[in-house]
Design a protein around this motif. Structure first.
Motif, PDB file in Angstrom:
ATOM      1  N   VAL A   1      -5.057  -5.346   6.885  1.00 51.60           N
ATOM      2  CA  VAL A   1      -3.956  -4.086   6.793  1.00 51.60           C
ATOM      3  C   VAL A   1      -3.146  -3.789   5.440  1.00 51.60           C
ATOM      4  O   VAL A   1      -2.964  -3.186   4.327  1.00 51.60           O
ATOM      5  CB  VAL A   1      -3.474  -2.845   8.246  1.00 51.60           C
ATOM      6  CG1 VAL A   1      -3.019  -1.524   7.350  1.00 51.60           C
ATOM      7  CG2 VAL A   1      -4.407  -2.953   8.526  1.00 51.60           C
ATOM      8  N   VAL A   2      -2.193  -4.718   5.892  1.00 48.68           N
ATOM      9  CA  VAL A   2      -1.741  -4.969   5.116  1.00 48.68           C
ATOM     10  C   VAL A   2      -2.161  -5.921   3.732  1.00 48.68           C
ATOM     11  O   VAL A   2      -1.646  -5.392   2.734  1.00 48.68           O
ATOM     12  CB  VAL A   2      -0.988  -6.305   5.210  1.00 48.68           C
ATOM     13  CG1 VAL A   2       0.470  -6.741   4.395  1.00 48.68           C
ATOM     14  CG2 VAL A   2       0.081  -5.545   6.926  1.00 48.68           C
ATOM     15  N   ALA A   3      -2.885  -6.472   3.105  1.00 54.28           N
ATOM     16  CA  ALA A   3      -3.364  -7.288   2.725  1.00 54.28           C
ATOM     17  C   ALA A   3      -4.264  -6.156   1.688  1.00 54.28           C
ATOM     18  O   ALA A   3      -4.141  -5.769   0.706  1.00 54.28           O
ATOM     19  CB  ALA A   3      -4.702  -7.896   2.998  1.00 54.28           C
ATOM     20  N   ALA A   4      -5.119  -4.935   2.389  1.00 54.25           N
ATOM     21  CA  ALA A   4      -5.274  -3.822   1.499  1.00 54.25           C
ATOM     22  C   ALA A   4      -4.413  -3.001   1.150  1.00 54.25           C
ATOM     23  O   ALA A   4      -5.118  -2.699  -0.356  1.00 54.25           O
ATOM     24  CB  ALA A   4      -6.398  -2.551   2.739  1.00 54.25           C
ATOM     25  N   GLY A   5      -3.416  -2.634   1.658  1.00 55.00           N
ATOM     26  CA  GLY A   5      -1.849  -1.573   0.898  1.00 55.00           C
ATOM     27  C   GLY A   5      -1.822  -2.645  -0.600  1.00 55.00           C
ATOM     28  O   GLY A   5      -1.438  -1.732  -1.475  1.00 55.00           O
ATOM     29  N   GLU A   6      -1.621  -3.757  -0.402  1.00 51.60           N
ATOM     30  CA  GLU A   6      -1.214  -4.444  -1.293  1.00 51.60           C
ATOM     31  C   GLU A   6      -1.860  -4.931  -2.507  1.00 51.60           C
ATOM     32  O   GLU A   6      -2.127  -5.055  -4.110  1.00 51.60           O
ATOM     33  CB  GLU A   6      -0.732  -6.293  -0.961  1.00 51.60           C
ATOM     34  CG  GLU A   6      -0.036  -6.858  -0.034  1.00 51.60           C
ATOM     35  CD  GLU A   6       0.572  -7.684   0.269  1.00 51.60           C
ATOM     36  OE1 GLU A   6      -0.245  -8.110  -0.250  1.00 51.60           O
ATOM     37  OE2 GLU A   6       1.945  -8.246   0.448  1.00 51.60           O
ATOM     38  N   ARG A   7      -3.218  -4.764  -2.439  1.00 55.19           N
ATOM     39  CA  ARG A   7      -5.387  -4.322  -3.148  1.00 55.19           C
ATOM     40  C   ARG A   7      -4.985  -3.400  -3.663  1.00 55.19           C
ATOM     41  O   ARG A   7      -4.843  -3.436  -4.666  1.00 55.19           O
ATOM     42  CB  ARG A   7      -5.600  -4.877  -2.138  1.00 55.19           C
ATOM     43  CG  ARG A   7      -7.132  -5.082  -3.565  1.00 55.19           C
ATOM     44  CD  ARG A   7      -8.169  -5.766  -2.802  1.00 55.19           C
ATOM     45  NE  ARG A   7      -8.467  -5.301  -1.571  1.00 55.19           N
ATOM     46  CZ  ARG A   7      -9.020  -5.897  -0.325  1.00 55.19           C
ATOM     47  NH1 ARG A   7      -7.960  -6.791   0.271  1.00 55.19           N
ATOM     48  NH2 ARG A   7      -9.460  -4.908   0.363  1.00 55.19           N
ATOM     49  N   ALA A   8      -4.451  -2.058  -2.567  1.00 56.73           N
ATOM     50  CA  ALA A   8      -4.822  -0.597  -3.743  1.00 56.73           C
ATOM     51  C   ALA A   8      -3.032  -0.507  -4.364  1.00 56.73           C
ATOM     52  O   ALA A   8      -3.589   0.085  -5.424  1.00 56.73           O
ATOM     53  CB  ALA A   8      -4.666   0.322  -2.301  1.00 56.73           C
ATOM     54  N   ALA A   9      -1.918  -0.737  -4.350  1.00 49.42           N
ATOM     55  CA  ALA A   9      -0.837  -0.950  -4.731  1.00 49.42           C
ATOM     56  C   ALA A   9      -1.562  -1.679  -6.350  1.00 49.42           C
ATOM     57  O   ALA A   9      -0.623  -0.940  -7.368  1.00 49.42           O
ATOM     58  CB  ALA A   9       0.306  -0.963  -4.363  1.00 49.42           C
TER      59      ALA A   9
END
Length: 422
Positions: A29-37
């Motif tokens: 989830v954290v990696a997905a958030g960083e990727r979206a940002a």
């Protein structure tokens, strides 16, 4: 045991798998958030690059539409003349850029990109599936590793069952060192018990055979008394004693006792009371015998049950005053046959100790009650030491009726003596 270990492995593996799945899911989830940002920043930078070249609204509008943030209505370009291309405000992340005409334009992201996407859901589902498979594999591997332990425990349990039934107590297990040591200790204890039993049989045999000489002399003296009721009673007692010694010697041979058999409690008691009633009359002792009209079968040989009756009555005649009352009763009910011997003597001060062979106290060896207890437990029953209505001891022997399939009494115990009535 195997089911208990399986549950333990399942809980442990499930807990470990849950920790790993939750931790890995949080990282995804954290990696997905960083990727979206990161994607939002890249979209803003691409629109800013177009503004650095041209401020034509159509060109800027095309650049905004080609970005994911612009297509989703989260990106807006604010031109130097105040016009806004796209949807949203520049309240979020803002990128300022100098235009070709020397003005200042801004590109802003109004809202962050959604973190939970179809790809993230698929990744989490795959992670959960891997966790479930890993948990199942851990449980299966744990069960396989505990097979030697479970087999060793089962062998020890089977050996304990054989010991309880009087069988062989030797066992050898292949398993953990602790269980192997326990098996060795059980085997040693079984060997020691067998040696002690053999020594006890040898001692009883020696004592019984030593009785032969004085018993023969006593029989000759009784024959020399001539006729009369007293002489007949003495000869009868000597004959009964001789039969008892014969039974003791015969009982030392396992082949002779292995046949077993059944008998009728009322018939055995009636036969033995023919002798003991005469002895009671000679002492002036009131004696009552209560027998049922129906059959009272128990899974004991008649000689063994007769020895039990003789042992209980011998205790009464030996440990109570001559004129103390005596009652013997047989009752059958609900698959049990109860033999009750009650006297009007002083009673038993310590019934728990009285039921332990060799430690009875009061001038008694405890052999009579131990014989009765052993016979009762052989039928799945118990022995109870109580205070009777005559004021003295009441020995209540609860015998399992033949063909009733009684389980062994658990625990094999007795009812403790209750306080003397005021």
């Amino acid at each position: 045991m195997r089911a208990l270990l399986t549950r333990a492995f399942a809980w442990s593996a499930a807990l470990g798998g849950a920790v790993l799945v939750v931790g890995a899911g949080a990282l995804l989830v954290v990696a997905a958030g960083e990727r979206a940002a990161s994607e939002d920043r890249r979209d803003a930078a691409s629109v800013a690059a177009v503004l650095a070249v041209t401020t034509d609204p159509d060109a800027v509008r095309g650049a905004v539409a080609r970005t994911a943030a612009g297509a989703s209505g989260r990106l807006a370009a604010h031109l130097p003349d105040g016009a806004v291309v796209g949807v949203g405000t520049a309240a979020g992340d803002v990128v300022e850029v100098s235009t070709v005409d020397g003005g200042r334009a801004r590109v802003g992201i109004s809202a962050p990109a959604p973190v939970v996407t179809t790809g993230l859901v698929a990744q989490l589902a795959l992670l959960l599936l891997v966790g479930v498979v890993a948990t199942g594999a851990a449980v299966a591997l744990g069960r396989r590793r505990t097979v030697p332990v479970v087999d060793a425990l089962r062998a020890l349990a089977d050996t304990a069952g054989r010991l309880a039934r009087g069988g062989d107590g030797r066992v050898r297990v292949d398993g953990p060192p602790e269980l192997a040591a326990l098996a060795t200790a059980i085997t040693a204890a079984a060997d020691r018990a067998e040696r002690l039993l053999a020594k006890e049989r040898e001692m009883i045999a020696d004592v019984s055979h030593r009785l032969r000489t004085p018993l023969t002399a006593l029989r000759l003296d009784a024959d020399a008394l001539g006729g009369g009721p007293v002489a007949d009673r003495i000869r009868s007692a000597v004959t009964a004693l001789g039969h008892d010694v014969d039974r003791i010697i015969e009982s030392l041979h396992p082949v002779a006792t292995a046949a077993g058999g059944t008998c009728d409690v009322a018939e055995v008691v009636a036969a033995r009371m023919a002798f003991w009633s005469a002895h009671a009359a000679d002492q002036g002792r009131p004696c009552e015998v209560e027998l049922p009209g129906g059959p009272t079968p128990v899974p004991l040989p008649a000689d063994e049950l007769g020895a039990v009756v003789d042992a209980l009555l011998e205790n009464v005649f030996h440990h109570t005053p001559a004129r103390s009352a005596l009652t013997v009763a047989v009752v059958g009910h609900a698959g049990w046959i109860t033999l009750v011997v009650e006297d009007g003597g002083p009673g038993i001060a310590d019934p728990g100790r009285a039921l332990h062979r060799g430690a009875s106290g009061g001038g008694s060896t405890g052999l009579g009650l131990d014989i009765a207890r052993t016979a009762a437990e052989a039928t799945g029953g118990t022995i109870h030491v109580e205070r009777g209505s005559l004021g003295g001891a009441r020995i209540r022997l609860r015998l399992g009726e033949a063909d009733s399939h009684h389980e062994p009494a658990s625990p094999r115990a007795w009812r403790l003596w209750r306080g003397r009535r005021p």
